[in-house]
Structure formats: C-alpha cells, structure tokens
Design a protein around this motif. Structure first.
Motif, PDB file in Angstrom:
ATOM      1  N   GLN A  38       0.849  -1.190   0.000  1.00 40.13           N
ATOM      2  CA  GLN A  38       0.000   0.000   0.000  1.00 40.13           C
ATOM      3  C   GLN A  38       0.886   1.241   0.000  1.00 40.13           C
ATOM      4  O   GLN A  38       2.055   1.195   0.430  1.00 40.13           O
ATOM      5  N   SER A  39       0.368   2.367  -0.494  1.00 36.57           N
ATOM      6  CA  SER A  39       1.123   3.620  -0.502  1.00 36.57           C
ATOM      7  C   SER A  39       0.165   4.787  -0.360  1.00 36.57           C
ATOM      8  O   SER A  39      -1.030   4.673  -0.653  1.00 36.57           O
ATOM      9  N   THR A  40       0.697   5.903   0.100  1.00 43.24           N
ATOM     10  CA  THR A  40      -0.102   7.114   0.227  1.00 43.24           C
ATOM     11  C   THR A  40       0.810   8.319   0.075  1.00 43.24           C
ATOM     12  O   THR A  40       1.998   8.270   0.397  1.00 43.24           O
ATOM     13  N   PHE A  41       0.260   9.419  -0.452  1.00 45.33           N
ATOM     14  CA  PHE A  41       1.003  10.669  -0.542  1.00 45.33           C
ATOM     15  C   PHE A  41       0.744  11.484   0.721  1.00 45.33           C
ATOM     16  O   PHE A  41      -0.370  11.522   1.241  1.00 45.33           O
ATOM     17  N   LEU A  42       1.793  12.165   1.195  1.00 45.61           N
ATOM     18  CA  LEU A  42       1.719  12.894   2.455  1.00 45.61           C
ATOM     19  C   LEU A  42       2.349  14.271   2.270  1.00 45.61           C
ATOM     20  O   LEU A  42       3.456  14.389   1.745  1.00 45.61           O
ATOM     21  N   GLN A  43       1.629  15.315   2.693  1.00 45.79           N
ATOM     22  CA  GLN A  43       2.137  16.677   2.602  1.00 45.79           C
ATOM     23  C   GLN A  43       2.724  17.081   3.957  1.00 45.79           C
ATOM     24  O   GLN A  43       2.051  17.006   4.977  1.00 45.79           O
ATOM     25  N   VAL A  44       3.996  17.495   3.949  1.00 43.89           N
ATOM     26  CA  VAL A  44       4.684  17.906   5.170  1.00 43.89           C
ATOM     27  C   VAL A  44       4.873  19.418   5.141  1.00 43.89           C
ATOM     28  O   VAL A  44       5.415  19.972   4.173  1.00 43.89           O
ATOM     29  N   ALA A  45       4.417  20.084   6.202  1.00 42.62           N
ATOM     30  CA  ALA A  45       4.456  21.541   6.265  1.00 42.62           C
ATOM     31  C   ALA A  45       5.606  22.018   7.136  1.00 42.62           C
ATOM     32  O   ALA A  45       6.084  21.303   8.023  1.00 42.62           O
ATOM     33  N   ASP A  46       6.062  23.225   6.875  1.00 35.64           N
ATOM     34  CA  ASP A  46       7.067  23.877   7.702  1.00 35.64           C
ATOM     35  C   ASP A  46       6.344  24.871   8.604  1.00 35.64           C
ATOM     36  O   ASP A  46       5.839  25.895   8.125  1.00 35.64           O
ATOM     37  N   PRO A  47       6.267  24.596   9.922  1.00 34.58           N
ATOM     38  CA  PRO A  47       5.515  25.486  10.815  1.00 34.58           C
ATOM     39  C   PRO A  47       6.126  26.871  10.916  1.00 34.58           C
ATOM     40  O   PRO A  47       5.458  27.816  11.346  1.00 34.58           O
ATOM     41  N   ASN A  48       7.398  26.984  10.529  1.00 37.92           N
ATOM     42  CA  ASN A  48       8.072  28.287  10.604  1.00 37.92           C
ATOM     43  C   ASN A  48       8.016  29.042   9.285  1.00 37.92           C
ATOM     44  O   ASN A  48       8.566  30.133   9.181  1.00 37.92           O
ATOM     45  N   ARG A  49       7.373  28.437   8.302  1.00 37.33           N
ATOM     46  CA  ARG A  49       7.253  29.114   7.011  1.00 37.33           C
ATOM     47  C   ARG A  49       5.787  29.226   6.642  1.00 37.33           C
ATOM     48  O   ARG A  49       5.064  28.235   6.617  1.00 37.33           O
ATOM     49  N   GLU A  50       5.377  30.428   6.332  1.00 39.43           N
ATOM     50  CA  GLU A  50       3.988  30.648   5.945  1.00 39.43           C
ATOM     51  C   GLU A  50       3.765  30.137   4.526  1.00 39.43           C
ATOM     52  O   GLU A  50       4.626  30.283   3.655  1.00 39.43           O
ATOM     53  N   PRO A  51       2.619  29.515   4.264  1.00 47.31           N
ATOM     54  CA  PRO A  51       2.324  29.044   2.908  1.00 47.31           C
ATOM     55  C   PRO A  51       2.048  30.212   1.973  1.00 47.31           C
ATOM     56  O   PRO A  51       1.816  31.346   2.419  1.00 47.31           O
ATOM     57  N   PRO A  52       2.059  29.967   0.668  1.00 51.94           N
ATOM     58  CA  PRO A  52       1.768  31.045  -0.280  1.00 51.94           C
ATOM     59  C   PRO A  52       0.311  31.487  -0.168  1.00 51.94           C
ATOM     60  O   PRO A  52      -0.543  30.759   0.346  1.00 51.94           O
ATOM     61  N   VAL A  53       0.050  32.686  -0.664  1.00 54.00           N
ATOM     62  CA  VAL A  53      -1.299  33.253  -0.598  1.00 54.00           C
ATOM     63  C   VAL A  53      -1.807  33.450  -2.026  1.00 54.00           C
ATOM     64  O   VAL A  53      -1.341  34.345  -2.742  1.00 54.00           O
ATOM     65  N   PRO A  54      -2.745  32.604  -2.510  1.00 50.24           N
ATOM     66  CA  PRO A  54      -3.277  32.777  -3.864  1.00 50.24           C
ATOM     67  C   PRO A  54      -4.266  33.940  -3.926  1.00 50.24           C
ATOM     68  O   PRO A  54      -5.025  34.176  -2.980  1.00 50.24           O
ATOM     69  N   GLU A  55      -4.232  34.659  -5.020  1.00 44.27           N
ATOM     70  CA  GLU A  55      -5.159  35.777  -5.224  1.00 44.27           C
ATOM     71  C   GLU A  55      -5.698  35.681  -6.644  1.00 44.27           C
ATOM     72  O   GLU A  55      -5.002  35.999  -7.609  1.00 44.27           O
ATOM     73  N   LEU A  56      -6.928  35.194  -6.774  1.00 43.49           N
ATOM     74  CA  LEU A  56      -7.557  35.005  -8.091  1.00 43.49           C
ATOM     75  C   LEU A  56      -8.393  36.246  -8.400  1.00 43.49           C
ATOM     76  O   LEU A  56      -9.326  36.579  -7.657  1.00 43.49           O
ATOM     77  N   GLU A  57      -8.081  36.915  -9.500  1.00 48.28           N
ATOM     78  CA  GLU A  57      -8.818  38.109  -9.912  1.00 48.28           C
ATOM     79  C   GLU A  57      -9.277  37.960 -11.356  1.00 48.28           C
ATOM     80  O   GLU A  57      -8.619  37.280 -12.166  1.00 48.28           O
ATOM     81  N   ILE A  58     -10.415  38.602 -11.653  1.00 48.17           N
ATOM     82  CA  ILE A  58     -10.978  38.559 -13.005  1.00 48.17           C
ATOM     83  C   ILE A  58     -11.114  39.993 -13.511  1.00 48.17           C
ATOM     84  O   ILE A  58     -11.613  40.869 -12.802  1.00 48.17           O
ATOM     85  N   GLU A  59     -10.671  40.226 -14.740  1.00 50.44           N
ATOM     86  CA  GLU A  59     -10.775  41.547 -15.367  1.00 50.44           C
ATOM     87  C   GLU A  59     -11.509  41.408 -16.708  1.00 50.44           C
ATOM     88  O   GLU A  59     -11.052  40.647 -17.572  1.00 50.44           O
ATOM     89  N   PRO A  60     -12.672  42.042 -16.888  1.00 47.85           N
ATOM     90  CA  PRO A  60     -13.342  42.956 -15.961  1.00 47.85           C
ATOM     91  C   PRO A  60     -13.938  42.204 -14.771  1.00 47.85           C
ATOM     92  O   PRO A  60     -14.253  41.018 -14.864  1.00 47.85           O
ATOM     93  N   GLU A  61     -14.085  42.888 -13.659  1.00 45.05           N
ATOM     94  CA  GLU A  61     -14.541  42.279 -12.419  1.00 45.05           C
ATOM     95  C   GLU A  61     -16.043  42.026 -12.477  1.00 45.05           C
ATOM     96  O   GLU A  61     -16.857  42.947 -12.495  1.00 45.05           O
ATOM     97  N   SER A  62     -16.405  40.733 -12.523  1.00 47.57           N
ATOM     98  CA  SER A  62     -17.811  40.324 -12.577  1.00 47.57           C
ATOM     99  C   SER A  62     -17.867  38.819 -12.403  1.00 47.57           C
ATOM    100  O   SER A  62     -16.845  38.135 -12.491  1.00 47.57           O
TER     101      SER A  62
END
Length: 524
Positions: A417-441
């Motif tokens: 059996q196998s599984t994928f595992l995400q390991v986080a760095d508690p001292n590093r903030e994750p990226p911040v996505p910002e999705l915008e649409i032009e024109p805004e609607s």
C-alpha cells in the motif's frame, strides 16, 4: 547527472534509476510506441545510488535493459552502444546488462536497441555529460555561463571560464548543436572567451566548449539549454478521464480508465503529437501509447504514474502526470490487505508515527517494510527504508512525500500500500493565492474575453511561485488548463464555469483559490 532539465516525469523514472524510455521525447528517444508488436526499450542504471550528482572520468555505470517489454510476450535481443561526440564509437555489448567505465570528458550518447523474435526493433538513448571532477595540477577546468531563459531571435552571451585559478584560460572553441524535431542535427562553431550567438529555432541545444590554458593544457565542458519561441508558447498538456463516472472512489485491480489528451492546447496553433506512459513504482514501465486517447486496465496493486507528453510541430514539449494508487478491495482468502495509518497534519522536525495494519483479520501481519520517498522542488529524489509494524520518522524537509509499505502475513503472503503525504514547515507561511478577473464580474456573455489574473498572489517569505489554472464547465468538465501567472479566456459555452488557481512556493507548499462564473447565451 542526467544531463537535461528536470521534471516530474523524469524524477519518477529516476526513482528506479530509469533514464530512457522510447518515445518520451524528454529522453532523446527518436521513436515512439506505435503498435502492440513493437517492443518498448527501457534503460535503467542499476548502480544509480552509488554515483554522485555529476558523472566523472573513472565512474562506472551498470546498465540494464531487463525492464524492456515485448507486448506479444516473446523474447528480446539487445544491442548497446557508447558514442562520444568527438571520439566516435567507444564500446558496445549484446547482453541484457552492460557495464561501462568513462575514460573521456564530454558528451556521450548511450544507446539501447531491442529487437523481437519477429524482427521489430526500437531504441532509446541517454545523453551523458562526463566531467573531470578532480583536475590535475596545471589543468584548466572548463565552465559555461549562459544567461537563461533563452528566446529565439535574441542575442545571447556565452562565456567560458575556468573553475580553477591556475592555469588561466587564453582560448575557447565552441560548438552549438541543434537537434531538430525531425531528428536531423546541425551545428555551428565559434571561437572566443565570450561570444554572442542568436538561436534561430526553438527547442533543445547542446552547447560545448573546449578551453586552452596559458600552459597549453585543455579542458572540455557541455550543457543542454532550452530555447523558447519568441512568438509562440509551449503547449499545455491536459489529461482527462473520459469514464470518470464509471469508476468508484478508489481505483482497483481490474478497473479500466479511458484517458484523453485531446483538450491539450497547442497555444500557438498547429497540431500536437501525444505520448502516454504508465509506470509502476516497482515494476517499471507497463504500457505506452501515442494517440490522443489512451485506455489502460490496471493489473497491479500499488502506486502508478500515468504520464502524458505533448509536442508541437516546432518541437516544444510539455508533460503532465497523474499519481494513482491502485488497491484490491477483493483480496483472496489468506492474503493480507495492507493499510497505512499516519496522524496528520505533519510538520517538519516533528517525530511522526507510521503504523502498518491489515484491513482483514486473517492472516495477521508479522512484518512491515517501509520506503519513504521525497521529491525536492529541484526535482531530485531521495528515499529511506525502515522496518517494523510501527516506526517513528522525522521528516526533515517540507513538501510532498510518498510513503510505501509492504506487509507480510503470518502465512508468508504479502500486500502493498502507498499514500502521498504533505509535510508543512511550521516556521514558514504558505503562499497566498489571489484570483482576480478583469473585468470584475461573475456574469459574462458567451463570446466575452476576460483575463484571469494571479499576479497579486504572494509568498510571505519572498520566494518565487508556480501557477496552475483550471477551468471546468458544469457539463463538459475540464476545458482549459494554463501554468502562467495570468491568461486570457474566451467563453464559448453558456453555463457555469468553475475556475481555480493553485500556487506553489519553492519548498512545495501549495494553496488554492477558486470562484464560479456564469456565461449567458448571446441571444438571451
């Protein structure tokens, strides 16, 4: 040490030391898998773990072609060759395995040709650049400096230098080699410590330099560079599952998937060629295809990597992969059914318990062997092994890991059996996505063109980001996928569209943002 730019697909094959599979393009193969009667040559490095990051004069590689496949089940004959760009043919062999010790610096091409009983033949190659990591006193040690990325039609400076201070370099001779999409080769020669060169075609080039020290001694170096088209974009590979509704929550042995790459985008127009591969982490290459669609029935439990590589008429290549874990929900009597228990979330530097268990009561499990695989952001891979029903492990890097376990029942039968595992760095903030649409609607007419913009996404640590956009239609499913910071999109169908943006930082942390917009018929 593999002489070309990294990628997910490549790192997956290198997990087993596999460096060449016919038809992938990324491995410089000149043929594709076309029919069931055509063999599939697979070249692997048996002593991969013993070699350093760079191959040096004196290193010995132990190669194997035993994972090559005759789809008809017949036997194969083998032919190995080692060619040097300047010295010509250096060695050859006709066994399943082949060993070679490098004696020359510079670019080598190692070839494997396999032939079936019926005379069908295919081959794959591996381009290897060999350096002298320990130059003798008085020997220059050539290096190449090129500003990247490179574009067609733009003048580029190629600079030669020595990695040692004595002797100094007084002359440099260059050779720039271009392998066109039709597999023909041409090259140009230049001289000078620093030269200007304009690449006139998109694709991959081999840049070589031979330098001469002020004491008359010489040294050689080479590197591969990718040149993009100034007026064209690389293709965008999109893999979809046509029969997704027919599949259960888990993929099981015996399930058949119907895949399509026909929604891949050539960006600059023109047609695309396709290459599919199915790799198993333990069994290697299982299947391949070169049509726009591909069908495969799973025969093995464990982790599979399904790859799709698309190539434009001008030789631009991009690929995408899908990691699939296949289980057997109908284990035979007396066969253990492995499971993995991990407390999540997992942070870097924290001791984590990995527990193996059986999903059936009979037989009981008496032993478990683990493999923990880490793919770093630069696409290199390393793994560790552990044994025990319950092991403690401290993950030392953030990012995605593959955790595998093989259990043995008290009757000697085994299960994986196998599984994928995400390991986080508690001292590093994750990226911040910002999705915008032009024109805004959130409501548009069919035929409207909008810009989906992720440029305001950020990494709090100040690093760079990678972007992945997906546009899905409520009825048609996935209809577009782009890996740029922003892109223009024209609504061609009415109805709801789901748009998502995933951003990934340099250490593999991912975050995503999404929105839903509606396109109204123009005659509404």
């Amino acid at each position: 040490m593999f002489g070309d730019s990294g990628s997910t697909r490549r790192s997956v094959l290198q997990k087993a030391g596999i460096v060449g599979v016919a038809g992938t393009g990324a491995f410089f193969s000149s043929n594709t898998v076309t029919a069931s009667s055509t063999p599939v040559p697979v070249m692997s490095v048996e002593n991969n773990d013993e070699l350093g990051r760079n191959l040096e004069v004196g290193d010995t590689v132990t190669l194997s072609g035993t994972q090559s496949v005759d789809p008809d089940g017949g036997s194969l004959s083998y032919q190995w060759t080692v060619d040097h760009y300047d010295e010509g043919l250096l060695a050859g062999g006709s066994d399943e395995t082949f060993e070679y010790q490098f004696e020359h610096v510079g670019n080598h091409v190692i070839g494997l040709s396999v032939e079936t009983d019926g005379g069908n033949r295919e081959f794959t190659t591996w381009n290897v650049t060999v350096i002298d990591g320990s130059p003798e006193d008085g020997m220059p040690f050539a290096g190449i400096d090129i500003d990247t990325p490179l574009e067609v039609g733009t003048s580029t400076t190629l600079e030669a230098y020595s990695r040692v201070t004595d002797p100094e370099i007084e002359a440099a001779d260059w050779r720039i080699v271009y392998n066109s999409p039709d597999r023909t080769e041409r090259h140009v020669r230049r001289s000078g410590m620093e030269i200007e060169y304009t690449f006139d075609q998109p694709g991959e080039y081999l840049v070589e330099v031979n330098v001469e020290g002020d004491n008359g001694e010489e040294s050689f170096q080479s590197k591969f560079v990718e040149v993009s088209g100034s007026n064209s974009e690389p293709p965008v590979p999109i893999m979809t599952v046509a029969n997704e509704d027919d599949l259960g929550q888990n993929l099981e042995v015996g399930d058949t998937i119907e895949l399509s790459g026909t929604r891949s985008d050539a960006s600059a127009g023109g047609s695309l060629s396709y290459q599919w591969t199915v790799d198993h982490y333990d069994k290697g290459l299982l299947a391949g295809g070169s049509d726009g669609t591909f069908e495969y029935q799973f025969e093995h439990v464990g982790n599979h990597v399904i790859g799709l590589s698309v190539e434009t008429e001008t030789g631009h290549q991009e690929f995408t992969t899908w990691n699939v874990t296949v289980i057997d929900d109908r284990p035979e009597d007396g066969i253990p059914f492995a499971g993995i228990d991990i407390d999540t979330p997992v942070d870097v530097g924290t001791s984590t318990t990995l527990e193996a268990y059986s999903r059936v009561t009979d037989p009981g499990i008496q032993s478990a062997d683990w493999r923990i695989i880490y793919n770093s952001p630069d696409r290199t891979e390393r793994y560790v092994r552990r044994s025990g029903m319950e092991v403690e492990y401290t993950f030392d890097q953030p990012g995605e890991y593959l955790v595998e376990v093989n259990v043995e029942g008290d009757n000697g039968e085994e299960s994986f059996q196998s599984t994928f595992l995400q390991v986080a760095d508690p001292n590093r903030e994750p990226p911040v996505p910002e999705l915008e649409i032009e024109p805004e609607s959130d409501i548009f007419w069919v035929g409207d063109t909008v810009t989906f913009d992720g440029s305001n996404s950020s990494d709090p640590e100040g690093g760079s980001l990678e972007y992945q956009w997906i546009v899905e239609h409520e009825e048609e499913g996935l209809i577009d996928g782009v890996s740029e910071e922003s892109f223009e999109y024209t609504f061609e169908m009415s109805g709801e569209h789901y748009v998502s943006l995933t951003v990934e930082n340099e250490v593999g942390q991912r975050e995503w943002d999404s929105t839903t917009v509606t396109a109204i018929p123009s005659d509404y």
